[in-house]
Design a protein around this motif. Structure first.
Motif, PDB file in Angstrom:
ATOM      1  N   LEU A 284       0.828  -1.213   0.000  1.00  0.00           N
ATOM      2  CA  LEU A 284       0.000   0.000   0.000  1.00  0.00           C
ATOM      3  C   LEU A 284       0.857   1.255   0.000  1.00  0.00           C
ATOM      4  N   MET A 285       2.085   1.158   0.551  1.00  0.00           N
ATOM      5  CA  MET A 285       2.899   2.354   0.754  1.00  0.00           C
ATOM      6  C   MET A 285       4.223   2.336   0.007  1.00  0.00           C
ATOM      7  N   LEU A 286       4.772   1.166  -0.227  1.00  0.00           N
ATOM      8  CA  LEU A 286       6.149   1.085  -0.724  1.00  0.00           C
ATOM      9  C   LEU A 286       6.200   0.653  -2.193  1.00  0.00           C
ATOM     10  N   PRO A 287       7.221   1.169  -2.926  1.00  0.00           N
ATOM     11  CA  PRO A 287       7.340   0.828  -4.348  1.00  0.00           C
ATOM     12  C   PRO A 287       7.979  -0.539  -4.559  1.00  0.00           C
ATOM     13  N   VAL A 288       7.929  -1.002  -5.802  1.00  0.00           N
ATOM     14  CA  VAL A 288       8.631  -2.227  -6.189  1.00  0.00           C
ATOM     15  C   VAL A 288      10.124  -1.942  -6.183  1.00  0.00           C
ATOM     16  N   ASP A 289      10.898  -2.866  -5.646  1.00  0.00           N
ATOM     17  CA  ASP A 289      12.352  -2.746  -5.591  1.00  0.00           C
ATOM     18  C   ASP A 289      12.923  -2.528  -6.998  1.00  0.00           C
ATOM     19  N   GLU A 290      13.813  -1.538  -7.125  1.00  0.00           N
ATOM     20  CA  GLU A 290      14.425  -1.226  -8.429  1.00  0.00           C
ATOM     21  C   GLU A 290      15.250  -2.382  -8.968  1.00  0.00           C
ATOM     22  N   LYS A 291      15.656  -3.302  -8.110  1.00  0.00           N
ATOM     23  CA  LYS A 291      16.496  -4.417  -8.544  1.00  0.00           C
ATOM     24  C   LYS A 291      15.682  -5.579  -9.121  1.00  0.00           C
ATOM     25  N   ARG A 292      14.370  -5.434  -9.168  1.00  0.00           N
ATOM     26  CA  ARG A 292      13.551  -6.519  -9.715  1.00  0.00           C
ATOM     27  C   ARG A 292      13.696  -6.565 -11.232  1.00  0.00           C
ATOM     28  N   VAL A 293      13.885  -7.771 -11.747  1.00  0.00           N
ATOM     29  CA  VAL A 293      13.981  -7.990 -13.192  1.00  0.00           C
ATOM     30  C   VAL A 293      13.078  -9.167 -13.561  1.00  0.00           C
TER      31      VAL A 293
ATOM     32  N   GLN B  13      -1.118  -5.534  -3.628  1.00  0.00           N
ATOM     33  CA  GLN B  13      -0.285  -6.704  -3.313  1.00  0.00           C
ATOM     34  C   GLN B  13      -0.193  -7.660  -4.492  1.00  0.00           C
ATOM     35  N   CYS B  14      -1.193  -7.661  -5.373  1.00  0.00           N
ATOM     36  CA  CYS B  14      -1.131  -8.482  -6.582  1.00  0.00           C
ATOM     37  C   CYS B  14      -0.360  -7.731  -7.666  1.00  0.00           C
ATOM     38  N   ARG B  15      -0.646  -6.459  -7.810  1.00  0.00           N
ATOM     39  CA  ARG B  15      -0.024  -5.624  -8.842  1.00  0.00           C
ATOM     40  C   ARG B  15       1.495  -5.569  -8.663  1.00  0.00           C
ATOM     41  N   LYS B  16       1.968  -5.548  -7.427  1.00  0.00           N
ATOM     42  CA  LYS B  16       3.387  -5.362  -7.145  1.00  0.00           C
ATOM     43  C   LYS B  16       4.136  -6.659  -6.842  1.00  0.00           C
ATOM     44  N   TYR B  17       3.469  -7.798  -6.773  1.00  0.00           N
ATOM     45  CA  TYR B  17       4.144  -9.039  -6.389  1.00  0.00           C
ATOM     46  C   TYR B  17       5.137  -9.505  -7.431  1.00  0.00           C
ATOM     47  N   PRO B  18       6.336  -9.928  -7.075  1.00  0.00           N
ATOM     48  CA  PRO B  18       6.965  -9.793  -5.768  1.00  0.00           C
ATOM     49  C   PRO B  18       7.612  -8.412  -5.637  1.00  0.00           C
ATOM     50  N   ARG B  19       7.230  -7.666  -4.620  1.00  0.00           N
ATOM     51  CA  ARG B  19       7.700  -6.284  -4.473  1.00  0.00           C
ATOM     52  C   ARG B  19       9.187  -6.243  -4.110  1.00  0.00           C
ATOM     53  N   THR B  20       9.644  -7.144  -3.268  1.00  0.00           N
ATOM     54  CA  THR B  20      11.062  -7.241  -2.894  1.00  0.00           C
ATOM     55  C   THR B  20      11.456  -8.719  -2.853  1.00  0.00           C
ATOM     56  N   GLU B  21      12.754  -8.960  -2.854  1.00  0.00           N
ATOM     57  CA  GLU B  21      13.227 -10.349  -2.767  1.00  0.00           C
ATOM     58  C   GLU B  21      12.772 -10.968  -1.448  1.00  0.00           C
ATOM     59  N   TRP B  22      12.805 -10.193  -0.402  1.00  0.00           N
ATOM     60  CA  TRP B  22      12.417 -10.670   0.916  1.00  0.00           C
ATOM     61  C   TRP B  22      10.947 -11.079   0.950  1.00  0.00           C
ATOM     62  N   GLU B  23      10.112 -10.383   0.178  1.00  0.00           N
ATOM     63  CA  GLU B  23       8.681 -10.678   0.184  1.00  0.00           C
ATOM     64  C   GLU B  23       8.304 -11.774  -0.814  1.00  0.00           C
ATOM     65  N   LYS B  24       9.245 -12.174  -1.652  1.00  0.00           N
ATOM     66  CA  LYS B  24       8.962 -13.201  -2.655  1.00  0.00           C
ATOM     67  C   LYS B  24       8.762 -14.550  -1.968  1.00  0.00           C
ATOM     68  N   ALA B  25       7.661 -15.213  -2.267  1.00  0.00           N
ATOM     69  CA  ALA B  25       7.332 -16.452  -1.566  1.00  0.00           C
ATOM     70  C   ALA B  25       7.256 -17.657  -2.497  1.00  0.00           C
ATOM     71  N   HIS B  26       7.448 -17.466  -3.807  1.00  0.00           N
ATOM     72  CA  HIS B  26       7.239 -18.568  -4.740  1.00  0.00           C
ATOM     73  C   HIS B  26       8.452 -18.783  -5.623  1.00  0.00           C
TER      74      HIS B  26
ATOM     75  N   VAL C  25      18.274  -8.564  -8.876  1.00  0.00           N
ATOM     76  CA  VAL C  25      19.699  -8.458  -9.168  1.00  0.00           C
ATOM     77  C   VAL C  25      20.444  -8.294  -7.856  1.00  0.00           C
ATOM     78  N   LYS C  26      21.469  -9.117  -7.702  1.00  0.00           N
ATOM     79  CA  LYS C  26      22.279  -9.047  -6.473  1.00  0.00           C
ATOM     80  C   LYS C  26      23.275  -7.906  -6.575  1.00  0.00           C
ATOM     81  N   GLU C  27      23.528  -7.248  -5.452  1.00  0.00           N
ATOM     82  CA  GLU C  27      24.539  -6.197  -5.405  1.00  0.00           C
ATOM     83  C   GLU C  27      25.902  -6.864  -5.529  1.00  0.00           C
ATOM     84  N   GLN C  28      26.795  -6.272  -6.337  1.00  0.00           N
ATOM     85  CA  GLN C  28      28.133  -6.822  -6.497  1.00  0.00           C
ATOM     86  C   GLN C  28      29.018  -6.349  -5.350  1.00  0.00           C
ATOM     87  N   THR C  29      29.757  -7.294  -4.773  1.00  0.00           N
ATOM     88  CA  THR C  29      30.721  -6.928  -3.742  1.00  0.00           C
ATOM     89  C   THR C  29      32.117  -7.211  -4.274  1.00  0.00           C
TER      90      THR C  29
END
Ligand code: SF4
Length: 90
Positions: free
Chosen positions: A15-24, A64-77, A85-89
Protein backbone atom coordinates in the motif's frame (compact mmCIF):
# COMPACT_ATOMS: atom_id res chain seq x y z
CA UNK A 1 8.52 -14.86 3.21
CA UNK A 2 5.77 -17.45 3.59
CA UNK A 3 2.86 -18.01 5.90
CA UNK A 4 -0.07 -15.88 6.91
CA UNK A 5 2.17 -13.24 8.50
CA UNK A 6 4.04 -12.90 5.19
CA UNK A 7 0.79 -12.41 3.31
CA UNK A 8 -0.32 -9.71 5.76
CA UNK A 9 3.05 -7.93 5.54
CA UNK A 10 2.96 -8.04 1.71
CA UNK A 11 -0.55 -6.59 1.67
CA UNK A 12 0.38 -3.75 4.07
CA UNK A 13 3.76 -2.85 2.55
CA UNK A 14 2.36 -2.82 -0.99
CA UNK A 15 0.00 0.00 0.00
CA UNK A 16 2.90 2.35 0.75
CA UNK A 17 6.15 1.08 -0.72
CA UNK A 18 7.34 0.83 -4.35
CA UNK A 19 8.63 -2.23 -6.19
CA UNK A 20 12.35 -2.75 -5.59
CA UNK A 21 14.43 -1.23 -8.43
CA UNK A 22 16.50 -4.42 -8.54
CA UNK A 23 13.55 -6.52 -9.72
CA UNK A 24 13.98 -7.99 -13.19
CA UNK A 25 12.04 -10.44 -15.33
CA UNK A 26 8.39 -10.83 -16.04
CA UNK A 27 5.37 -12.76 -14.86
CA UNK A 28 5.15 -16.24 -16.42
CA UNK A 29 1.48 -16.50 -15.44
CA UNK A 30 1.98 -19.67 -13.42
CA UNK A 31 -0.66 -18.49 -10.93
CA UNK A 32 1.29 -19.66 -7.87
CA UNK A 33 1.06 -16.31 -6.12
CA UNK A 34 -2.71 -16.27 -6.69
CA UNK A 35 -3.15 -19.59 -4.84
CA UNK A 36 -1.11 -18.90 -1.74
CA UNK A 37 -3.05 -20.05 1.37
CA UNK A 38 -6.27 -19.95 -0.68
CA UNK A 39 -7.15 -19.76 -4.35
CA UNK A 40 -8.15 -16.26 -5.35
CA UNK A 41 -11.76 -16.30 -6.63
CA UNK A 42 -10.72 -14.05 -9.54
CA UNK A 43 -8.07 -16.51 -10.80
CA UNK A 44 -8.86 -18.46 -13.95
CA UNK A 45 -6.77 -20.68 -16.22
CA UNK A 46 -6.84 -20.67 -20.00
CA UNK A 47 -8.28 -23.87 -21.41
CA UNK A 48 -6.60 -24.00 -24.80
CA UNK A 49 -3.50 -25.95 -23.86
CA UNK A 50 -1.26 -23.29 -22.37
CA UNK A 51 -2.84 -23.49 -18.90
CA UNK A 52 -1.68 -19.92 -18.24
CA UNK A 53 -3.34 -18.12 -15.37
CA UNK A 54 -5.32 -14.94 -15.82
CA UNK A 55 -6.84 -12.48 -13.42
CA UNK A 56 -10.45 -11.67 -14.23
CA UNK A 57 -10.12 -8.27 -12.51
CA UNK A 58 -6.61 -7.53 -13.82
CA UNK A 59 -7.21 -3.80 -14.26
CA UNK A 60 -8.65 -3.50 -10.75
CA UNK A 61 -6.37 -5.90 -8.88
CA UNK A 62 -5.11 -4.69 -5.49
CA UNK A 63 -1.54 -3.45 -4.85
CA UNK A 64 -0.28 -6.70 -3.31
CA UNK A 65 -1.13 -8.48 -6.58
CA UNK A 66 -0.02 -5.62 -8.84
CA UNK A 67 3.39 -5.36 -7.15
CA UNK A 68 4.14 -9.04 -6.39
CA UNK A 69 6.96 -9.79 -5.77
CA UNK A 70 7.70 -6.28 -4.47
CA UNK A 71 11.06 -7.24 -2.89
CA UNK A 72 13.23 -10.35 -2.77
CA UNK A 73 12.42 -10.67 0.92
CA UNK A 74 8.68 -10.68 0.18
CA UNK A 75 8.96 -13.20 -2.66
CA UNK A 76 7.33 -16.45 -1.57
CA UNK A 77 7.24 -18.57 -4.74
CA UNK A 78 9.87 -20.44 -6.72
CA UNK A 79 10.12 -20.61 -9.60
CA UNK A 80 8.71 -17.18 -10.38
CA UNK A 81 9.43 -15.19 -13.54
CA UNK A 82 10.76 -12.33 -11.44
CA UNK A 83 14.14 -12.20 -9.77
CA UNK A 84 16.26 -9.59 -8.03
CA UNK A 85 19.70 -8.46 -9.17
CA UNK A 86 22.28 -9.05 -6.47
CA UNK A 87 24.54 -6.20 -5.40
CA UNK A 88 28.13 -6.82 -6.50
CA UNK A 89 30.72 -6.93 -3.74
CA UNK A 90 34.38 -6.47 -4.50
S1 SF4 B 1 4.48 -16.55 -8.95
FE1 SF4 B 1 5.58 -15.05 -10.25
S2 SF4 B 1 5.46 -15.90 -12.35
FE2 SF4 B 1 3.89 -16.94 -11.09
S3 SF4 B 1 2.01 -15.74 -11.44
FE3 SF4 B 1 3.00 -14.94 -9.57
S4 SF4 B 1 4.28 -13.23 -10.30
FE4 SF4 B 1 3.74 -14.46 -12.10
Amino acid sequence: MKGLSGKIIRAASSLMLPVDEKRVGECKRCGACCMFLFKCPFLKFENHGSNKSMCTIHGLRPPQCRKYPRTEWEKAHEPCGYDFVKEQTI
